[in-house]
Design a protein around this motif. Sequence first.
Motif, PDB file in Angstrom:
ATOM      1  N   ALA A  59       0.595  -1.172  -0.202  1.00 44.84           N
ATOM      2  CA  ALA A  59      -0.125   0.032   0.050  1.00 44.84           C
ATOM      3  C   ALA A  59       0.861   1.396   0.001  1.00 44.84           C
ATOM      4  O   ALA A  59       0.147   2.391   0.106  1.00 44.84           O
ATOM      5  N   CYS A  60       2.082   1.088   0.016  1.00 44.27           N
ATOM      6  CA  CYS A  60       3.044   2.334   0.102  1.00 44.27           C
ATOM      7  C   CYS A  60       4.443   2.038  -0.114  1.00 44.27           C
ATOM      8  O   CYS A  60       4.732   0.794  -0.110  1.00 44.27           O
ATOM      9  N   ASN A  61       5.125   2.801  -1.204  1.00 45.65           N
ATOM     10  CA  ASN A  61       6.621   2.470  -1.620  1.00 45.65           C
ATOM     11  C   ASN A  61       7.357   3.623  -1.097  1.00 45.65           C
ATOM     12  O   ASN A  61       8.387   3.822  -1.554  1.00 45.65           O
ATOM     13  N   TRP A  62       7.074   4.514  -0.005  1.00 42.82           N
ATOM     14  CA  TRP A  62       7.727   5.656   0.452  1.00 42.82           C
ATOM     15  C   TRP A  62       8.625   5.056   1.450  1.00 42.82           C
ATOM     16  O   TRP A  62       8.528   4.301   2.323  1.00 42.82           O
ATOM     17  N   LEU A  63       9.907   5.957   1.497  1.00 43.61           N
ATOM     18  CA  LEU A  63      11.224   5.440   2.511  1.00 43.61           C
ATOM     19  C   LEU A  63      11.035   6.508   3.510  1.00 43.61           C
ATOM     20  O   LEU A  63      10.575   7.535   3.462  1.00 43.61           O
TER      21      LEU A  63
ATOM     22  N   VAL B   3       6.625   4.614   9.645  1.00 38.77           N
ATOM     23  CA  VAL B   3       5.610   5.322   8.894  1.00 38.77           C
ATOM     24  C   VAL B   3       5.990   6.459   8.202  1.00 38.77           C
ATOM     25  O   VAL B   3       6.829   7.256   8.799  1.00 38.77           O
ATOM     26  N   CYS B   4       5.837   6.300   6.597  1.00 39.26           N
ATOM     27  CA  CYS B   4       6.321   7.576   6.023  1.00 39.26           C
ATOM     28  C   CYS B   4       5.398   8.915   6.317  1.00 39.26           C
ATOM     29  O   CYS B   4       4.462   8.919   7.069  1.00 39.26           O
ATOM     30  N   PHE B   5       5.959   9.728   5.613  1.00 38.73           N
ATOM     31  CA  PHE B   5       5.382  11.125   5.739  1.00 38.73           C
ATOM     32  C   PHE B   5       3.817  11.022   5.356  1.00 38.73           C
ATOM     33  O   PHE B   5       2.967  11.491   6.153  1.00 38.73           O
ATOM     34  N   ALA B   6       3.594  10.588   4.224  1.00 38.86           N
ATOM     35  CA  ALA B   6       2.122  10.653   3.699  1.00 38.86           C
ATOM     36  C   ALA B   6       1.249   9.801   4.646  1.00 38.86           C
ATOM     37  O   ALA B   6       0.174  10.258   4.919  1.00 38.86           O
ATOM     38  N   CYS B   7       1.826   8.458   5.134  1.00 29.13           N
ATOM     39  CA  CYS B   7       1.100   7.577   5.870  1.00 29.13           C
ATOM     40  C   CYS B   7       0.781   8.286   7.602  1.00 29.13           C
ATOM     41  O   CYS B   7      -0.010   7.526   8.057  1.00 29.13           O
TER      42      CYS B   7
ATOM     43  N   PHE C 205      -0.393  14.001  -2.113  1.00 30.85           N
ATOM     44  CA  PHE C 205       0.775  14.420  -1.064  1.00 30.85           C
ATOM     45  C   PHE C 205       2.005  14.852  -2.093  1.00 30.85           C
ATOM     46  O   PHE C 205       2.793  15.675  -1.632  1.00 30.85           O
ATOM     47  N   TYR C 206       2.043  14.020  -2.990  1.00 36.00           N
ATOM     48  CA  TYR C 206       3.289  14.244  -4.278  1.00 36.00           C
ATOM     49  C   TYR C 206       2.907  15.886  -4.526  1.00 36.00           C
ATOM     50  O   TYR C 206       3.929  16.612  -4.604  1.00 36.00           O
ATOM     51  N   THR C 207       1.726  16.109  -4.896  1.00 36.73           N
ATOM     52  CA  THR C 207       1.292  17.451  -5.361  1.00 36.73           C
ATOM     53  C   THR C 207       1.453  18.632  -4.285  1.00 36.73           C
ATOM     54  O   THR C 207       2.210  19.699  -4.576  1.00 36.73           O
ATOM     55  N   LEU C 208       0.860  18.286  -3.219  1.00 32.48           N
ATOM     56  CA  LEU C 208       1.095  19.130  -1.966  1.00 32.48           C
ATOM     57  C   LEU C 208       2.556  19.531  -1.622  1.00 32.48           C
ATOM     58  O   LEU C 208       3.054  20.666  -1.510  1.00 32.48           O
ATOM     59  N   MET C 209       3.413  18.544  -1.814  1.00 33.10           N
ATOM     60  CA  MET C 209       4.753  18.641  -1.497  1.00 33.10           C
ATOM     61  C   MET C 209       5.512  19.579  -2.528  1.00 33.10           C
ATOM     62  O   MET C 209       6.180  20.442  -2.236  1.00 33.10           O
ATOM     63  N   ARG C 210       5.290  19.036  -3.872  1.00 35.89           N
ATOM     64  CA  ARG C 210       5.641  19.760  -4.902  1.00 35.89           C
ATOM     65  C   ARG C 210       5.280  21.345  -4.944  1.00 35.89           C
ATOM     66  O   ARG C 210       6.188  22.284  -5.471  1.00 35.89           O
ATOM     67  N   LEU C 211       4.122  21.716  -4.482  1.00 43.47           N
ATOM     68  CA  LEU C 211       3.538  23.086  -4.332  1.00 43.47           C
ATOM     69  C   LEU C 211       4.209  23.661  -3.381  1.00 43.47           C
ATOM     70  O   LEU C 211       4.007  24.857  -3.059  1.00 43.47           O
ATOM     71  N   LYS C 212       4.930  22.903  -2.364  1.00 47.66           N
ATOM     72  CA  LYS C 212       5.344  23.593  -1.102  1.00 47.66           C
ATOM     73  C   LYS C 212       4.532  24.109   0.079  1.00 47.66           C
ATOM     74  O   LYS C 212       4.643  25.333   0.421  1.00 47.66           O
TER      75      LYS C 212
ATOM     76  N   ALA D 293      -6.010  14.875   9.017  1.00 45.04           N
ATOM     77  CA  ALA D 293      -6.170  13.548   8.984  1.00 45.04           C
ATOM     78  C   ALA D 293      -7.157  12.695   8.297  1.00 45.04           C
ATOM     79  O   ALA D 293      -7.762  13.480   7.567  1.00 45.04           O
ATOM     80  N   PHE D 294      -6.960  11.442   8.188  1.00 46.68           N
ATOM     81  CA  PHE D 294      -7.645  10.727   7.026  1.00 46.68           C
ATOM     82  C   PHE D 294      -8.205   9.561   7.937  1.00 46.68           C
ATOM     83  O   PHE D 294      -7.621   8.864   8.483  1.00 46.68           O
ATOM     84  N   ASN D 295      -9.878   9.584   7.826  1.00 51.42           N
ATOM     85  CA  ASN D 295     -10.404   8.270   8.182  1.00 51.42           C
ATOM     86  C   ASN D 295     -10.907   7.823   7.002  1.00 51.42           C
ATOM     87  O   ASN D 295     -11.892   8.312   6.055  1.00 51.42           O
ATOM     88  N   PHE D 296     -10.563   6.479   6.671  1.00 56.00           N
ATOM     89  CA  PHE D 296     -11.223   5.695   5.613  1.00 56.00           C
ATOM     90  C   PHE D 296     -11.866   4.726   6.296  1.00 56.00           C
ATOM     91  O   PHE D 296     -11.616   3.662   6.835  1.00 56.00           O
ATOM     92  N   LEU D 297     -13.363   4.774   6.034  1.00 50.30           N
ATOM     93  CA  LEU D 297     -14.414   4.310   6.805  1.00 50.30           C
ATOM     94  C   LEU D 297     -15.358   3.348   5.858  1.00 50.30           C
ATOM     95  O   LEU D 297     -15.672   4.177   4.909  1.00 50.30           O
ATOM     96  N   ASP D 298     -15.884   2.127   6.320  1.00 48.83           N
ATOM     97  CA  ASP D 298     -16.824   1.460   5.798  1.00 48.83           C
ATOM     98  C   ASP D 298     -18.237   1.757   6.327  1.00 48.83           C
ATOM     99  O   ASP D 298     -18.422   2.098   7.465  1.00 48.83           O
TER     100      ASP D 298
END
Length: 360
Positions: A69-73, A84-88, A117-124, A139-144
Amino acid sequence: MKLFSCQCCQQALYFENTTCESCHHPVGYLPGLSALTALEPAGHGRWHPMEPQVRNAELVYCSNHDHDACNWLTTPSQTGQPPVCFACRFNRTIPNLEDPKNLERWRKIEVAKHRLFYTLMRLKLPIRSWREDPNNGLAFNFLDDAPDGSAPVMTGHNNGLVTLAIREADDAERERMRVEMGEYYRTLLGHFRHEIGHYYWNVLVRDAGRLESCRAIFGDDSQDYQDALQRHYNNPPPEDWRERHVSSYATSHPWEDFAETWAHYLHIVSTLETAWAYGVTIHPGIPDPSTLSTDGPMNDPYLTATFDEIMDAWVPLTSAVNSLNRSMGLADFYPFVLTAGVREKLAFIHALIRETQALR
C-alpha cells in the motif's frame, strides 16, 4: 506527475513502482527529493538509496509497504514502533483489513492519497498533521458503512479531518454514484483534491487573514452551510451557473465553490507536469492553429509558471486529449469549460499558492 528513471539501468520508472522491471532492483520514493530511487540492501531490513544525493543514507520502507500500500521511504524507527512515512502519518483510521475486499480498496485509496501528497509537497504547501495539531491538523479516516446499512459513511471534511467512504474505491459503485449525482467526473484522486481544498481554505484563507479577499471572489461563506446544501439538492442549479462555477456543485456554497476550484487547479498543474515531462507540444493541422497550440516546455507549473502560461498550455492540451478520447469512444478527458468567471477564481487560487510559496 514527472517521470523517473532507475539509477542502475536508466529504465523509466513510474510513481507507484516498487521494482524496476528491467534490472529488478527494489525501488522506493524519497519524498524530500520528489525522486524514485533504486535500492541496494544495507542489512537488517535497511536500504541504501542509489540516488546520489542520499547515497550513504540507511532508509527503510514505510510499514504499509508490507501490505503493498506504500512505496515511500523513511528513516528507521527509534521507538520500536513500525516506521511510517510522511504521507501515511496522516492516516487516523484505515479499513478493517480482516475483510479481504478492504485490502484492495485501501491500496487504491493509498495510490490516490500518495499522489495528492506528491502534489502538495511539490507546491510547497504547509501541512500539519492531527498529531501536531489535534484541533485543526490534517487527518484521514477511511471508513466502511455499517454492515446492516444503517449508517452510510459520507465523504467530507471537518476541521482538518477528511473522511472517505471506502466504497468509493469500488469502480462500479463510484460510477453509479457519479451518474446518480449528475457529475461529469468522480475519482478517488478527485475526492482527495476537493476535500484538501477545504483544509486549505482553513489554513490559507480563514487562519491567514484572507477572508475578505476570498469572499470578494467566491461569495459570503457566512451563510448557513447546511441550509445552502439543502437548497442545492432540492432545486436545480441556476441556468447560468457555468458562467461563474466550474461545476454545479460549486454553486451550493462558497466553501464548496472554493474546494471545487482548488481541486481543478490541482488537476491542471498535475496534468501539465505530466505533459511537460513527456515533452508534449500541440500543433493542430488547421488553417489558424494559434489558439490551440503550445510550444513547450513551459515553466514548472507547480512553482514558476504564471497563471496565463498555465491557461495557455491547458486549453490546447485538453482539446487534443478530449479529441483522442473521442477517437477511442471514450468520454472527454476534461469535460469542463473554463469561462472568464471560473478563470478569475482559478487565478485567485494560483495567487494564493504563489503567495504561500514566497513565504516558505
